[in-house]
Write an enzyme that holds these catalytic residues in place. Structure first.
Site, mmCIF file in Angstrom:
data_model
loop_
_atom_site.group_PDB
_atom_site.id
_atom_site.type_symbol
_atom_site.label_atom_id
_atom_site.label_comp_id
_atom_site.label_asym_id
_atom_site.label_seq_id
_atom_site.Cartn_x
_atom_site.Cartn_y
_atom_site.Cartn_z
ATOM 1 N N ASP A 76 0.867 -1.163 0.000
ATOM 2 C CA ASP A 76 0.000 0.000 0.000
ATOM 3 C C ASP A 76 0.914 1.226 0.000
ATOM 4 O O ASP A 76 1.601 1.506 0.983
ATOM 5 C CB ASP A 76 -0.880 -0.005 1.247
ATOM 6 N N TYR A 168 -7.955 14.353 -7.034
ATOM 7 C CA TYR A 168 -7.129 13.670 -8.026
ATOM 8 C C TYR A 168 -6.525 14.687 -8.990
ATOM 9 O O TYR A 168 -5.334 14.611 -9.327
ATOM 10 C CB TYR A 168 -7.988 12.656 -8.781
ATOM 11 N N LYS A 172 -2.590 15.222 -9.562
ATOM 12 C CA LYS A 172 -2.008 14.970 -10.876
ATOM 13 C C LYS A 172 -1.400 16.221 -11.488
ATOM 14 O O LYS A 172 -0.431 16.143 -12.240
ATOM 15 C CB LYS A 172 -3.055 14.355 -11.804
#
Length: 261
Positions: A76, A168, A172
């Protein structure tokens, strides 16, 4: 998981033969295509993923196809110590890594209102933080080798103002910062750092969860090319950037999106 497609008519990079490569999130989707592509080039591949069944199946499929079985371990990447320990364990078996592919990501959908500090931190931990600390872990080995290549997977999602995943998008967008913020210092040791930003790639996950008839129409409206983007198309660009043919490419973003941007 479908059977691996061997790209017999794709580019061959003899310099990748025998080189060690580490891929984060390599068990499925784009990551699995990257693992396959390097394995087909004769590289010594290691990867981590949380998906144990998919990872084991990928390793079996590659071995059954007559290719070298990749080293892999469940990890993980939110646990930085575990990630760096996995990289060290893989290097002890395969040697210092010539290439690192920071692929791991999660584009889980969420709303602005629903984000808590804990959720925000988790999204960053997967989509941005892991890349930095994986890079940190491989740099000493790349210096010993006299150079190397780091490929960070970005996204066009934030660039086209996709609204379904703000955390996200934030993470990114920071990938280009990681690339450009490390390339100059690492370049002195001939370590190259680049970003590959995919468009809407037709992974099994994307097709199962997000691709709708309206999504198909959106692709047709926005891409210049009519074909659907496949994981192997992204892997092909990653191979090039890891190869000696890209020896003077660094601090750049390479977009593989069918002409969407």
């Amino acid at each position: 998981m479908s059977e691996p497609t061997l790209r017999r008519n794709g580019a061959r990079y003899p310099g990748l033969q025998g080189r060690s490569v580490f891929v984060t999130g390599g068990g499925s989707g784009i990551g699995a295509a990257i693992v396959r592509a390097f394995t087909e080039q004769g590289a010594r591949v290691a990867f981590v993923d949380v998906a144990e069944a998919e990872s084991a199946q990928l390793a079996e499929q590659l071995a059954a196809a007559g290719l070298a079985r990749p080293w892999w371990q469940r990890c993980d990447v939110r646990d930085v110590a575990a990630l760096q320990a996995a990289i060290a364990a893989a290097a002890a078996v395969l040697g210092d890594f010539h290439a690192l592919v920071n692929n791991v990501a999660s584009d889980e959908r969420h709303t602005i209102e629903g984000v808590t500090p804990a959720y925000y931190d988790e999204r960053v931990a997967i989509n941005q933080r892991a890349a930095y600390f994986a890079l940190q872990a491989v740099v000493p080995g790349m210096k010993r080798l006299g150079g190397g290549s780091v490929v960070n997977l970005g996204s066009i999602g934030w660039q086209i103002k996709e609204s379904a995943y703000p955390c996200y998008a934030i993470a990114k967008s920071a990938v280009n910062g990681l690339t450009r913020g490390t390339a100059a210092q690492l370049g002195r040791d001939r370590i190259r750092v680049n970003t590959v930003s995919p468009g809407w790639v037709m992974t099994e996950r994307q097709k199962a969860l997000w691709l709708t008839p309206e999504g198909e129409r959106e692709i047709d409206r926005n891409q210049c090319l009519p074909d659907r983007l496949q994981p192997e198309d992204v892997a092909a660009m990653v191979l090039f950037l890891a190869s000696d043919d890209a020896r003077m490419c660094t601090a750049q973003e390479f977009v593989v999106d069918g002409g969407w941007l």
